[in-house]
Design an enzyme around this catalytic site. Structure first.
Site, PDB file in Angstrom:
ATOM      1  N   PHE A  26      68.232  18.534 117.130  1.00  0.00           N
ATOM      2  CA  PHE A  26      69.554  18.536 116.493  1.00  0.00           C
ATOM      3  C   PHE A  26      70.247  19.888 116.654  1.00  0.00           C
ATOM      4  O   PHE A  26      69.664  20.925 116.345  1.00  0.00           O
ATOM      5  CB  PHE A  26      69.357  18.208 115.013  1.00  0.00           C
ATOM      6  CG  PHE A  26      70.606  18.156 114.196  1.00  0.00           C
ATOM      7  CD1 PHE A  26      71.552  17.175 114.410  1.00  0.00           C
ATOM      8  CD2 PHE A  26      70.819  19.068 113.179  1.00  0.00           C
ATOM      9  CE1 PHE A  26      72.697  17.105 113.634  1.00  0.00           C
ATOM     10  CE2 PHE A  26      71.959  19.016 112.393  1.00  0.00           C
ATOM     11  CZ  PHE A  26      72.903  18.028 112.627  1.00  0.00           C
ATOM     12  N   SER A  94      61.568  18.308 116.991  1.00  0.00           N
ATOM     13  CA  SER A  94      62.389  18.239 115.792  1.00  0.00           C
ATOM     14  C   SER A  94      63.055  16.870 115.651  1.00  0.00           C
ATOM     15  O   SER A  94      62.369  15.851 115.586  1.00  0.00           O
ATOM     16  CB  SER A  94      63.400  19.380 115.816  1.00  0.00           C
ATOM     17  OG  SER A  94      63.984  19.576 114.557  1.00  0.00           O
ATOM     18  N   MET A  95      64.392  16.795 115.622  1.00  0.00           N
ATOM     19  CA  MET A  95      65.056  15.498 115.577  1.00  0.00           C
ATOM     20  C   MET A  95      64.631  14.636 116.755  1.00  0.00           C
ATOM     21  O   MET A  95      64.540  13.401 116.641  1.00  0.00           O
ATOM     22  CB  MET A  95      66.568  15.665 115.601  1.00  0.00           C
ATOM     23  CG  MET A  95      67.332  14.335 115.657  1.00  0.00           C
ATOM     24  SD  MET A  95      69.091  14.506 116.031  1.00  0.00           S
ATOM     25  CE  MET A  95      69.057  14.843 117.791  1.00  0.00           C
ATOM     26  N   ASP A 193      57.380  27.340 109.982  1.00  0.00           N
ATOM     27  CA  ASP A 193      58.537  26.624 110.512  1.00  0.00           C
ATOM     28  C   ASP A 193      59.650  26.755 109.476  1.00  0.00           C
ATOM     29  O   ASP A 193      59.533  26.241 108.367  1.00  0.00           O
ATOM     30  CB  ASP A 193      58.182  25.151 110.740  1.00  0.00           C
ATOM     31  CG  ASP A 193      59.303  24.354 111.404  1.00  0.00           C
ATOM     32  OD1 ASP A 193      60.472  24.745 111.269  1.00  0.00           O
ATOM     33  OD2 ASP A 193      58.995  23.328 112.041  1.00  0.00           O
ATOM     34  N   HIS A 223      59.734  27.263 114.738  1.00  0.00           N
ATOM     35  CA  HIS A 223      60.147  25.872 114.924  1.00  0.00           C
ATOM     36  C   HIS A 223      60.270  25.464 116.395  1.00  0.00           C
ATOM     37  O   HIS A 223      59.737  24.433 116.810  1.00  0.00           O
ATOM     38  CB  HIS A 223      61.485  25.631 114.209  1.00  0.00           C
ATOM     39  CG  HIS A 223      61.970  24.226 114.330  1.00  0.00           C
ATOM     40  ND1 HIS A 223      61.276  23.153 113.811  1.00  0.00           N
ATOM     41  CD2 HIS A 223      63.077  23.708 114.940  1.00  0.00           C
ATOM     42  CE1 HIS A 223      61.926  22.039 114.082  1.00  0.00           C
ATOM     43  NE2 HIS A 223      63.023  22.350 114.769  1.00  0.00           N
TER      44      HIS A 223
END
Length: 249
Positions: A26, A94-95, A193, A223
């Site tokens: 994202f 992530s996303m 993270d 992250h």
């Protein structure tokens, strides 16, 4: 953005018909996943990494993009690989992890490799994003959470609140699908993270239907671990995972 280009490669050698669909996160761009994608392509895998709708341009574009368009783009990348490969895996950051899980719930993927997958928020304000988007256009950026100095993922300088609301809807719609994900799963999780909270891992553990579910701890990355100090570990271990489940070892 000139650097935010999609990546596609045909396979070669013994892995010519083994594909990996790769998704960035994202507000980010393919920059975050290009080294991983290139590593897999060099190893012989067929790779397809799209630039997701609303990304790689301006945060204002992202603010006008529904989450279904992110999923549409990644599912299309998976289906394109399925048309030319015998075995296809999905991978995401992530996303992108949520998108990969969603594809795995709807299609017969061979396996899943995730890096700090997002399914929940660390910022409590996200739950009110549906209201806040009408009075607040953007908030501080979430990109470049990288421990190694001098590295950027090409993320937006602001986070559009309307897009946070879309992300929230993606998460809410994806979590109930997790029991339908039965493919082997390999998850890389940074011990520090600053973007994705541990509650995302809790949701994954509670819902995932996979009988093979391995979590690898990354102690020297934040992250965006695919660009961080543990990147080579991610690349090599995921490659071994894909080879094993494709019957190529």
């Amino acid at each position: 953005m000139a650097t935010a280009q999609s990546f596609r490669s045909g396979g070669h050698g013994s892995l010519a018909r083994v594909g990996v669909a790769v998704s960035h996160g994202f507000t980010g761009s393919p920059v975050s996943m290009r080294p991983w994608s290139e590593f897999l392509a060099d190893a012989g895998f067929a790779v397809n990494m799209p630039l997701l709708a609303g990304h790689g341009t301006t945060w204002q574009d992202l603010s006008r993009t529904p989450w279904e368009h992110w999923y549409r783009d990644f599912e299309a990348a998976y289906l394109e690989l399925s048309s030319r490969c015998d075995t296809v895996f999905v991978a995401g950051l992530s996303m992108g992890g949520a998108l990969a899980l969603r594809v795995a719930a709807k299609h017969a993927v061979a396996g899943i490799a995730l890096v700090n997958p997002g399914l929940t928020f660390s910022d409590r304000r996200a739950r009110y994003s549906g209201l806040l988007k009408h009075v607040l256009k953007s908030v501080s950026a979430i990109g470049d959470d990288i421990k190694a100095p001098g590295i950027t993922e090409g993320a937006y300088s602001r986070t559009p609140v309307a897009a946070v609301h879309e992300l929230s809807k993606l998460f809410t719609d994806t979590i109930p699908l997790l029991p339908r994900v039965t493919a082997p799963a390999l998850v890389f999780r940074s011990t520090v993270d600053h973007v994705v909270p541990e509650s995302s891992m809790d949701a994954l553990r509670a819902g995932l239907g996979s009988q093979e579910f391995t979590v690898v701890s990354l102690s020297n990355s934040y992250h965006v671990a695919t660009l961080d100090n543990d990147a080579q570990q991610i690349f090599s271990q995921s490659s071994d995972f894909f080879r094993r489940h494709a019957g190529a070892i």
